[in-house]
Motif scaffolding. Sequence first.
Motif, short mmCIF file in Angstrom:
data_model
loop_
_atom_site.label_atom_id
_atom_site.label_comp_id
_atom_site.label_asym_id
_atom_site.label_seq_id
_atom_site.Cartn_x
_atom_site.Cartn_y
_atom_site.Cartn_z
N TRP A 67 44.35 37.11 31.27
CA TRP A 67 43.93 35.79 31.75
C TRP A 67 42.76 35.33 30.90
CZ3 TRP A 67 44.10 35.37 37.84
CH2 TRP A 67 45.42 35.57 38.26
N PRO A 68 42.65 34.03 30.62
CA PRO A 68 41.61 33.53 29.72
C PRO A 68 40.19 33.91 30.18
CG PRO A 68 43.21 31.82 30.23
CD PRO A 68 43.50 32.94 31.16
N MET A 69 39.36 34.28 29.20
CA MET A 69 37.98 34.63 29.51
C MET A 69 37.24 33.45 30.11
SD MET A 69 36.32 37.45 29.33
CE MET A 69 34.67 37.95 29.78
N ASP A 70 37.58 32.24 29.66
CA ASP A 70 36.94 31.04 30.21
C ASP A 70 37.26 30.89 31.69
OD1 ASP A 70 35.70 30.34 27.89
OD2 ASP A 70 37.16 28.82 27.29
N PHE A 71 38.48 31.27 32.07
CA PHE A 71 38.84 31.22 33.49
C PHE A 71 37.94 32.14 34.29
CE2 PHE A 71 40.93 33.55 36.91
CZ PHE A 71 41.31 32.53 37.76
N LEU A 72 37.76 33.37 33.81
CA LEU A 72 36.93 34.34 34.53
C LEU A 72 35.48 33.86 34.63
CD1 LEU A 72 38.34 37.64 32.97
CD2 LEU A 72 38.74 36.77 35.28
N ARG A 73 34.98 33.28 33.54
CA ARG A 73 33.60 32.78 33.54
C ARG A 73 33.44 31.64 34.56
NH1 ARG A 73 33.88 32.71 27.60
NH2 ARG A 73 32.90 34.57 26.74
N ARG A 74 34.37 30.70 34.54
CA ARG A 74 34.27 29.56 35.47
C ARG A 74 34.44 30.02 36.91
NH1 ARG A 74 37.16 26.74 31.26
NH2 ARG A 74 39.14 27.24 32.28
N TYR A 75 35.34 30.96 37.13
CA TYR A 75 35.58 31.48 38.48
C TYR A 75 34.32 32.14 39.03
CZ TYR A 75 38.19 33.77 42.28
OH TYR A 75 38.64 34.17 43.51
N ASP A 76 33.70 32.96 38.20
CA ASP A 76 32.49 33.67 38.65
C ASP A 76 31.29 32.73 38.75
OD1 ASP A 76 33.80 36.05 38.93
OD2 ASP A 76 33.14 36.89 37.02
N SER A 77 31.22 31.76 37.85
CA SER A 77 30.11 30.81 37.89
C SER A 77 30.10 30.03 39.20
CB SER A 77 30.20 29.84 36.70
OG SER A 77 29.17 28.88 36.75
N ALA A 78 31.30 29.71 39.69
CA ALA A 78 31.41 28.97 40.96
C ALA A 78 31.40 29.90 42.17
CB ALA A 78 32.69 28.14 40.95
N ARG A 79 31.33 31.20 41.91
CA ARG A 79 31.35 32.23 42.97
C ARG A 79 32.53 32.02 43.91
NH1 ARG A 79 25.62 34.76 44.48
NH2 ARG A 79 27.02 35.71 46.01
N LEU A 80 33.69 31.85 43.29
CA LEU A 80 34.89 31.58 44.07
C LEU A 80 35.44 32.82 44.77
CD1 LEU A 80 36.75 29.13 41.67
CD2 LEU A 80 35.53 28.57 43.77
N ILE A 81 34.98 34.00 44.35
CA ILE A 81 35.45 35.22 45.00
C ILE A 81 34.97 35.28 46.45
CG2 ILE A 81 33.53 36.79 44.47
CD1 ILE A 81 35.62 38.91 43.73
N ASP A 82 33.80 34.65 46.70
CA ASP A 82 33.28 34.56 48.07
C ASP A 82 34.15 33.57 48.85
OD1 ASP A 82 31.21 36.22 47.25
OD2 ASP A 82 29.91 34.54 46.74
N GLY A 83 34.75 34.01 49.91
CA GLY A 83 35.58 33.13 50.71
C GLY A 83 36.97 32.92 50.17
N SER A 84 37.37 33.71 49.16
CA SER A 84 38.71 33.56 48.60
C SER A 84 39.77 34.06 49.57
CB SER A 84 38.82 34.36 47.29
OG SER A 84 40.17 34.51 46.91
N PRO A 85 40.75 33.22 49.94
CA PRO A 85 41.83 33.66 50.83
C PRO A 85 42.64 34.80 50.21
CG PRO A 85 41.76 31.26 50.70
CD PRO A 85 40.85 31.78 49.62
N VAL A 86 42.77 34.79 48.88
CA VAL A 86 43.52 35.85 48.19
C VAL A 86 42.83 37.19 48.35
CG1 VAL A 86 44.16 36.74 45.92
CG2 VAL A 86 44.69 34.38 46.52
N ILE A 87 41.54 37.23 48.08
CA ILE A 87 40.79 38.49 48.18
C ILE A 87 40.81 39.00 49.61
CG2 ILE A 87 38.56 39.60 47.87
CD1 ILE A 87 40.03 38.83 45.27
N GLN A 88 40.63 38.10 50.56
CA GLN A 88 40.66 38.50 51.97
C GLN A 88 42.02 39.10 52.33
OE1 GLN A 88 39.57 34.97 54.14
NE2 GLN A 88 37.52 34.87 53.24
#
Length: 246
Positions: A67-88
């Motif tokens: 997966w693109p490194m830019d995707f990972l950077r943007r995802y983490d910058s927005a702290r999308l892992i917090d509250g992610s329905p997928v992760i839950q």
Amino acid sequence: MIDFSVDVSSLVLPDGHVISGSIENEDDVRGALGRVSEGFGFRGFMVLAIPDSGSHSLTAQALMTTWPMDFLRRYDSARLIDGSPVIQRLRRSTIPFTYDAHQLARGRVDGKGEAAICVFEQANMPRGVYLPVHDAAGHRAAVAFGGDRSAVSGDELQELNLWAGLLYSRLSEVRTRDRRGPGSLSRREIECLRWAAAGKTTVEMARIMALSEYTVNHYLNRATRKLDSVNRVQTVAKAIRAGLIN
């Protein structure tokens, strides 16, 4: 229907290709996952350690990814892992499932739905699948495939689940073997160390080798682990002394 007792070399991908040859190292696993991803029409894959509630970085949990490194950077910058329905869902279930970024956005309660859609759309990965897996020791992870193809069918989900289980099991076996002894460095690991010895940065190496920054760091970190070093400088020094690079 797929025979779940067979080996990967006897399974045919939707594009008619098969994964031939033995899978002996992480590069082989990466290549096989890449061919599965391409064969099913996805843009890339990720092998993801299931993060605990204290983890706030998707990048830190990515064991292997295209997966693109830019995707990972943007995802983490927005702290999308917090509250992610997928992760839950991955934390509480071992059942494979498809994802659609737009539908998932409606399941977020943190107000970051639009931000999540934007991150996935910019990476051209608005749809895909997550396939929970585990190894012989019971360690849990997930293999994800993402892209902009249509939603996968039930039969495709079953096939992808088989591929994910087989290849993650092999990845775990390879990593367990490598932890037991230094082993030999792969061609890519040696190539990265040669460029590191020449003073190239990760960004420069990625450009020269036509790889992502994440992949370059993956090879360097793996070489560091195999040579029992504490940092990149020591790894390069040990590799030179051992005659692995010159």
